[in-house]
Design a protein around this motif. Structure first.
Motif, PDB file in Angstrom:
ATOM      1  N   THR A 164      -5.540 -24.956 -26.638  1.00  0.00           N
ATOM      2  CA  THR A 164      -5.293 -23.554 -26.967  1.00  0.00           C
ATOM      3  C   THR A 164      -6.605 -22.780 -26.944  1.00  0.00           C
ATOM      4  O   THR A 164      -7.626 -23.245 -27.447  1.00  0.00           O
ATOM      5  CB  THR A 164      -4.637 -23.424 -28.355  1.00  0.00           C
ATOM      6  OG1 THR A 164      -3.398 -24.144 -28.356  1.00  0.00           O
ATOM      7  CG2 THR A 164      -4.355 -21.973 -28.694  1.00  0.00           C
ATOM      8  N   PHE A 165      -6.550 -21.596 -26.324  1.00  0.00           N
ATOM      9  CA  PHE A 165      -7.701 -20.691 -26.269  1.00  0.00           C
ATOM     10  C   PHE A 165      -7.299 -19.351 -26.873  1.00  0.00           C
ATOM     11  O   PHE A 165      -6.138 -18.945 -26.775  1.00  0.00           O
ATOM     12  CB  PHE A 165      -8.146 -20.446 -24.827  1.00  0.00           C
ATOM     13  CG  PHE A 165      -8.263 -21.690 -23.996  1.00  0.00           C
ATOM     14  CD1 PHE A 165      -9.362 -22.515 -24.119  1.00  0.00           C
ATOM     15  CD2 PHE A 165      -7.275 -22.027 -23.087  1.00  0.00           C
ATOM     16  CE1 PHE A 165      -9.468 -23.660 -23.355  1.00  0.00           C
ATOM     17  CE2 PHE A 165      -7.371 -23.176 -22.308  1.00  0.00           C
ATOM     18  CZ  PHE A 165      -8.476 -23.987 -22.448  1.00  0.00           C
ATOM     19  N   LEU A 207     -13.299 -15.598 -24.482  1.00  0.00           N
ATOM     20  CA  LEU A 207     -12.480 -16.810 -24.410  1.00  0.00           C
ATOM     21  C   LEU A 207     -13.146 -17.907 -25.223  1.00  0.00           C
ATOM     22  O   LEU A 207     -14.325 -18.202 -25.029  1.00  0.00           O
ATOM     23  CB  LEU A 207     -12.298 -17.262 -22.962  1.00  0.00           C
ATOM     24  CG  LEU A 207     -11.164 -18.252 -22.692  1.00  0.00           C
ATOM     25  CD1 LEU A 207      -9.807 -17.577 -22.923  1.00  0.00           C
ATOM     26  CD2 LEU A 207     -11.239 -18.784 -21.277  1.00  0.00           C
ATOM     27  N   ARG A 208     -12.376 -18.505 -26.130  1.00  0.00           N
ATOM     28  CA  ARG A 208     -12.885 -19.588 -26.955  1.00  0.00           C
ATOM     29  C   ARG A 208     -11.799 -20.637 -27.174  1.00  0.00           C
ATOM     30  O   ARG A 208     -10.649 -20.295 -27.445  1.00  0.00           O
ATOM     31  CB  ARG A 208     -13.351 -19.068 -28.328  1.00  0.00           C
ATOM     32  CG  ARG A 208     -14.742 -18.433 -28.317  1.00  0.00           C
ATOM     33  CD  ARG A 208     -15.797 -19.497 -28.133  1.00  0.00           C
ATOM     34  NE  ARG A 208     -17.143 -18.983 -28.133  1.00  0.00           N
ATOM     35  CZ  ARG A 208     -17.791 -18.542 -27.081  1.00  0.00           C
ATOM     36  NH1 ARG A 208     -17.172 -18.491 -25.916  1.00  0.00           N
ATOM     37  NH2 ARG A 208     -19.033 -18.143 -27.140  1.00  0.00           N
ATOM     38  N   PRO A 209     -12.139 -21.932 -27.074  1.00  0.00           N
ATOM     39  CA  PRO A 209     -11.160 -22.970 -27.407  1.00  0.00           C
ATOM     40  C   PRO A 209     -10.958 -23.023 -28.912  1.00  0.00           C
ATOM     41  O   PRO A 209     -11.919 -22.904 -29.684  1.00  0.00           O
ATOM     42  CB  PRO A 209     -11.816 -24.250 -26.888  1.00  0.00           C
ATOM     43  CG  PRO A 209     -13.288 -23.962 -26.907  1.00  0.00           C
ATOM     44  CD  PRO A 209     -13.425 -22.496 -26.624  1.00  0.00           C
ATOM     45  N   THR A 210      -9.715 -23.196 -29.349  1.00  0.00           N
ATOM     46  CA  THR A 210      -9.424 -23.220 -30.787  1.00  0.00           C
ATOM     47  C   THR A 210      -8.612 -24.450 -31.180  1.00  0.00           C
ATOM     48  O   THR A 210      -8.127 -24.528 -32.303  1.00  0.00           O
ATOM     49  CB  THR A 210      -8.651 -21.958 -31.207  1.00  0.00           C
ATOM     50  OG1 THR A 210      -7.465 -21.837 -30.411  1.00  0.00           O
ATOM     51  CG2 THR A 210      -9.504 -20.715 -31.030  1.00  0.00           C
ATOM     52  N   ASP A 260     -20.353 -31.284 -20.511  1.00  0.00           N
ATOM     53  CA  ASP A 260     -21.172 -31.294 -21.725  1.00  0.00           C
ATOM     54  C   ASP A 260     -20.526 -30.375 -22.762  1.00  0.00           C
ATOM     55  O   ASP A 260     -20.713 -29.144 -22.722  1.00  0.00           O
ATOM     56  CB  ASP A 260     -22.596 -30.818 -21.413  1.00  0.00           C
ATOM     57  CG  ASP A 260     -23.300 -31.744 -20.422  1.00  0.00           C
ATOM     58  OD1 ASP A 260     -23.017 -32.952 -20.452  1.00  0.00           O
ATOM     59  OD2 ASP A 260     -24.119 -31.250 -19.624  1.00  0.00           O
ATOM     60  N   PRO A 261     -19.724 -30.926 -23.690  1.00  0.00           N
ATOM     61  CA  PRO A 261     -19.006 -30.089 -24.658  1.00  0.00           C
ATOM     62  C   PRO A 261     -19.939 -29.269 -25.550  1.00  0.00           C
ATOM     63  O   PRO A 261     -21.121 -29.575 -25.710  1.00  0.00           O
ATOM     64  CB  PRO A 261     -18.226 -31.116 -25.488  1.00  0.00           C
ATOM     65  CG  PRO A 261     -18.091 -32.300 -24.597  1.00  0.00           C
ATOM     66  CD  PRO A 261     -19.379 -32.344 -23.809  1.00  0.00           C
ATOM     67  N   ASN A 262     -19.337 -28.223 -26.127  1.00  0.00           N
ATOM     68  CA  ASN A 262     -20.024 -27.358 -27.105  1.00  0.00           C
ATOM     69  C   ASN A 262     -21.259 -26.688 -26.512  1.00  0.00           C
ATOM     70  O   ASN A 262     -22.294 -26.573 -27.171  1.00  0.00           O
ATOM     71  CB  ASN A 262     -20.388 -28.154 -28.359  1.00  0.00           C
ATOM     72  CG  ASN A 262     -20.666 -27.255 -29.549  1.00  0.00           C
ATOM     73  OD1 ASN A 262     -20.100 -26.166 -29.656  1.00  0.00           O
ATOM     74  ND2 ASN A 262     -21.539 -27.685 -30.439  1.00  0.00           N
ATOM     75  N   THR A 263     -21.144 -26.248 -25.266  1.00  0.00           N
ATOM     76  CA  THR A 263     -22.263 -25.556 -24.613  1.00  0.00           C
ATOM     77  C   THR A 263     -21.867 -24.179 -24.099  1.00  0.00           C
ATOM     78  O   THR A 263     -22.583 -23.587 -23.295  1.00  0.00           O
ATOM     79  CB  THR A 263     -22.800 -26.392 -23.435  1.00  0.00           C
ATOM     80  OG1 THR A 263     -21.729 -26.693 -22.529  1.00  0.00           O
ATOM     81  CG2 THR A 263     -23.427 -27.692 -23.931  1.00  0.00           C
ATOM     82  N   ILE A 304     -13.452 -26.108 -20.349  1.00  0.00           N
ATOM     83  CA  ILE A 304     -13.322 -24.989 -21.285  1.00  0.00           C
ATOM     84  C   ILE A 304     -12.672 -25.461 -22.590  1.00  0.00           C
ATOM     85  O   ILE A 304     -13.072 -25.048 -23.679  1.00  0.00           O
ATOM     86  CB  ILE A 304     -12.506 -23.850 -20.654  1.00  0.00           C
ATOM     87  CG1 ILE A 304     -13.191 -23.345 -19.378  1.00  0.00           C
ATOM     88  CG2 ILE A 304     -12.343 -22.696 -21.637  1.00  0.00           C
ATOM     89  CD1 ILE A 304     -12.373 -22.332 -18.617  1.00  0.00           C
ATOM     90  N   ALA A 305     -11.669 -26.340 -22.480  1.00  0.00           N
ATOM     91  CA  ALA A 305     -11.020 -26.863 -23.684  1.00  0.00           C
ATOM     92  C   ALA A 305     -12.004 -27.621 -24.566  1.00  0.00           C
ATOM     93  O   ALA A 305     -11.853 -27.661 -25.791  1.00  0.00           O
ATOM     94  CB  ALA A 305      -9.855 -27.770 -23.295  1.00  0.00           C
ATOM     95  N   LEU A 306     -13.025 -28.222 -23.946  1.00  0.00           N
ATOM     96  CA  LEU A 306     -14.034 -28.975 -24.702  1.00  0.00           C
ATOM     97  C   LEU A 306     -15.233 -28.114 -25.081  1.00  0.00           C
ATOM     98  O   LEU A 306     -16.211 -28.615 -25.619  1.00  0.00           O
ATOM     99  CB  LEU A 306     -14.505 -30.174 -23.869  1.00  0.00           C
ATOM    100  CG  LEU A 306     -13.435 -31.234 -23.572  1.00  0.00           C
ATOM    101  CD1 LEU A 306     -14.008 -32.302 -22.644  1.00  0.00           C
ATOM    102  CD2 LEU A 306     -12.914 -31.853 -24.855  1.00  0.00           C
TER     103      LEU A 306
END
Length: 261
Positions: A238-239, A221-224, A186-189, A89-91
């Motif tokens: 951080t999310f 929920l989004r990683p920031t 797989d990041p950014n998916t 999720i962090a990625l």
């Protein structure tokens, strides 16, 4: 009405989270814990300041009044410990994919030799027992002309020290892929409708350690934050997210505050 219990607040606790599959309101994922690695759970309220100008021509739009309009609630979560799922999720990935690779022999894998650089071979991981022959004849052994670098997720062939093998020579490699178990991410998916449920289970350490619970049945929920893989410092993630009211709930968030003993 009973007398209200007054106390200062300093929270310490643990977060558990479960994920909603894309397009579904049914939690099918297991609840997983941040293992007391949550360093911050911040709740805030967005607001907008507006000004009310005069419509009188002679006032030339002079501001008559101003107001603050409350907006939506949002949360910020910071963690410092990771497992495969929380790292995913962090990625910016919805899940970490479990992999299990058995030891596998590979025969006649083609690669073009580069006399000045390393060449990545397929998507293989760590390998052993690498041999190389000339692809044109299948007879000339070039194993001594190459060096190998390999590990989880990479396999490179590079020129051996002192080799005279011509640049651009086509080779066929035989090798064995080592057994491997772990995860791929797989990041950014993350899907646009990625949502989670979160429960913070803690105590007010300034009030005899009484339990406090914060329940968010559904939230975006989004990683920031960023992950610095090269840093010497322990990483945090951080999310941010906003609560979404489920149709089967009377609340979007709920805090359980203890009654004094």
């Amino acid at each position: 009405m009973p007398e209200l219990h007054n106390t200062a607040v300093r929270g310490r606790g643990n977060c558990r989270m479960a994920l909603y599959p894309s397009g579904s309101d049914v939690l099918t994922n297991k609840w997983f814990s941040y293992d007391k690695g949550t360093t911050a759970l911040t709740q805030s309220m967005e607001s907008e300041d507006i000004e009310v100008p005069s419509s009188d021509y002679e006032d030339d739009g002079q501001v008559l009044d101003s107001a603050t309009i409350p907006g939506s609630m949002q949360y910020e979560i910071t963690i410092r410990r990771f497992n495969a799922q929380t790292l995913a999720i962090a990625l910016g990935a919805a899940t970490a994919n479990k992999k299990s690779v058995a030891s596998t022999p590979v025969v006649d894998e083609p690669v073009t030799f580069d006399a000045g650089a390393a060449v990545k071979v397929g998507d293989y991981g760590a390998v052993t027992s690498v041999t190389a022959v000339d692809a044109a004849t299948g007879l000339v052994d070039h194993t001594a002309d190459i060096d190998v670098e390999s590990g989880p997720g990479y396999f490179f062939v590079k020129p051996a020290q002192g080799t005279s093998l011509a640049d651009g020579t086509d080779l066929l490699l035989d090798f064995t892929v080592e057994a491997d178990a772990g995860y791929t991410i797989d990041p950014n998916t993350l899907p646009s409708d990625f949502r989670a449920a979160l429960i913070w289970m803690g105590r007010n350490s300034l009030d005899s350690g009484r339990h406090v619970t914060h329940d968010i049945p559904m939230m975006t929920l989004r990683p920031t934050s960023s992950i610095d893989w090269q840093s010497d410092e322990p990483q945090t993630a951080t999310f941010t997210g906003k609560p979404i009211k489920r149709t089967d709930k009377t609340y979007s968030t709920r805090t359980h505050w203890p009654d004094p003993a």
